[in-house]
Design a protein around this motif. Sequence first.
Motif, short mmCIF file in Angstrom:
data_model
loop_
_atom_site.label_atom_id
_atom_site.label_comp_id
_atom_site.label_asym_id
_atom_site.label_seq_id
_atom_site.Cartn_x
_atom_site.Cartn_y
_atom_site.Cartn_z
N SER A 58 0.82 -1.30 0.02
CA SER A 58 -0.08 0.14 0.06
C SER A 58 0.81 1.19 -0.03
O SER A 58 0.72 2.34 -0.77
CB SER A 58 -0.90 0.13 1.08
OG SER A 58 -1.85 -0.92 1.13
N TYR A 59 1.98 1.42 0.89
CA TYR A 59 2.66 2.24 0.98
C TYR A 59 3.49 2.67 -0.19
O TYR A 59 3.66 3.55 -0.81
CB TYR A 59 3.77 2.17 2.22
CG TYR A 59 3.49 1.99 3.35
CD1 TYR A 59 1.92 2.45 3.99
CD2 TYR A 59 4.04 1.00 4.03
CE1 TYR A 59 1.75 2.23 5.15
CE2 TYR A 59 3.45 0.64 5.28
CZ TYR A 59 2.26 1.08 5.78
OH TYR A 59 1.86 0.86 7.11
N GLU A 60 4.07 1.51 -1.10
CA GLU A 60 4.54 1.58 -2.27
C GLU A 60 3.52 2.45 -3.36
O GLU A 60 4.00 3.30 -4.39
CB GLU A 60 5.06 0.17 -2.95
CG GLU A 60 6.06 -0.24 -2.25
CD GLU A 60 7.56 0.59 -2.33
OE1 GLU A 60 7.59 1.23 -3.36
OE2 GLU A 60 8.33 0.23 -1.30
N PHE A 61 2.26 1.96 -3.43
CA PHE A 61 1.36 2.52 -4.44
C PHE A 61 1.18 3.95 -4.12
O PHE A 61 1.11 4.93 -4.92
CB PHE A 61 -0.01 1.68 -4.48
CG PHE A 61 -0.12 0.78 -5.16
CD1 PHE A 61 -0.05 0.78 -6.82
CD2 PHE A 61 -0.19 -0.70 -4.76
CE1 PHE A 61 -0.17 -0.33 -7.46
CE2 PHE A 61 -0.27 -1.84 -5.54
CZ PHE A 61 -0.08 -1.69 -6.70
N ALA A 62 1.05 4.27 -2.82
CA ALA A 62 0.77 5.74 -2.22
C ALA A 62 2.06 6.61 -2.66
O ALA A 62 1.80 7.72 -3.14
CB ALA A 62 0.54 5.71 -1.00
N SER A 63 3.10 5.97 -2.35
CA SER A 63 4.41 6.79 -2.54
C SER A 63 4.76 7.07 -4.28
O SER A 63 5.20 8.17 -4.53
CB SER A 63 5.58 5.79 -2.32
OG SER A 63 7.00 6.58 -2.44
N ARG A 64 3.96 6.39 -5.02
CA ARG A 64 4.10 6.67 -6.42
C ARG A 64 2.96 7.42 -6.94
O ARG A 64 2.74 7.70 -8.17
CB ARG A 64 4.06 5.21 -7.35
CG ARG A 64 5.30 4.46 -6.89
CD ARG A 64 5.34 3.11 -7.53
NE ARG A 64 6.69 2.38 -7.62
CZ ARG A 64 7.15 1.92 -6.39
NH1 ARG A 64 6.87 2.23 -5.36
NH2 ARG A 64 8.52 1.62 -6.78
N GLY A 65 1.95 7.78 -6.11
CA GLY A 65 0.92 8.82 -6.33
C GLY A 65 -0.41 8.55 -6.74
O GLY A 65 -1.11 9.00 -7.37
N ALA A 66 -0.71 7.19 -6.42
CA ALA A 66 -1.82 6.50 -6.57
C ALA A 66 -3.09 7.46 -6.10
O ALA A 66 -3.09 8.25 -5.04
CB ALA A 66 -2.13 5.28 -5.75
N ARG A 67 -4.15 7.42 -7.09
CA ARG A 67 -5.29 8.34 -6.42
C ARG A 67 -5.95 8.28 -5.34
O ARG A 67 -6.30 8.92 -4.59
CB ARG A 67 -6.31 8.27 -7.70
CG ARG A 67 -7.40 9.19 -7.45
CD ARG A 67 -8.32 9.18 -8.64
NE ARG A 67 -8.31 7.98 -9.30
CZ ARG A 67 -8.99 7.70 -10.56
NH1 ARG A 67 -8.74 8.71 -11.58
NH2 ARG A 67 -8.98 6.44 -11.14
N SER A 68 -5.95 6.72 -4.86
CA SER A 68 -6.40 6.43 -3.68
C SER A 68 -5.91 4.84 -3.32
O SER A 68 -5.73 4.28 -4.31
CB SER A 68 -7.90 6.22 -3.40
OG SER A 68 -8.60 5.25 -4.15
N VAL A 69 -5.45 4.71 -2.16
CA VAL A 69 -5.27 3.22 -1.67
C VAL A 69 -6.21 2.82 -0.47
O VAL A 69 -6.12 3.57 0.46
CB VAL A 69 -3.58 3.33 -1.25
CG1 VAL A 69 -3.31 1.98 -0.80
CG2 VAL A 69 -2.80 3.77 -2.36
#
Length: 178
Positions: A58-69
């Motif tokens: 989850s942190y990896e997706f958020a770190s890459r700017g995911a719209r929402s996690v």
Amino acid sequence: MRIVSGKYKGRAINPPRNLRARPTTDFAKENLFNVLGNLVDFEQCDVLDLFAGTGSISYEFASRGARSVTAVEINPVHWNFIRQTAARLGIENFYPVKANAFLYVKSCGKQFDVIFSDAPYDLEGSERIVDSVLGGGLLRENGLFIFEHSRKMDFSSHGEFWQLRSYGNVQFSFFKKG
């Protein structure tokens, strides 16, 4: 454990000793996200992380700017760690959910562009989550579902199976919707 890339690159994630999760290795995680970087536009993705454990994916997706996690974890100690870590990092659009992943998949009304599932390898019936996700309307058209599993499982005959990526003992089966 560390965040591999993006806004929070290099930040260490130090789970307490009472977390029983088996986090995806940094090696496997880095390779997975190298593949995903060529497949998805992270900033246009709503992501669901099932069996979130430490929240590493989850942190990896958020770190890459995911719209929402959205990170789903049933264990209250793990869920609390995920919640506190996301707050400490200042991650926005991050939604930790304390729930049984199998029940969440059945009741969730939202759709996602990318769904990741890392059920405990020894969890009996964990493979059922594949059909639950793919048949449940959670994945948007052209969405991507990634199921992390041991070498003992083979999904190559599944109708929506796309490819397998193997990194040591970690296997990622990719499924495409549509």
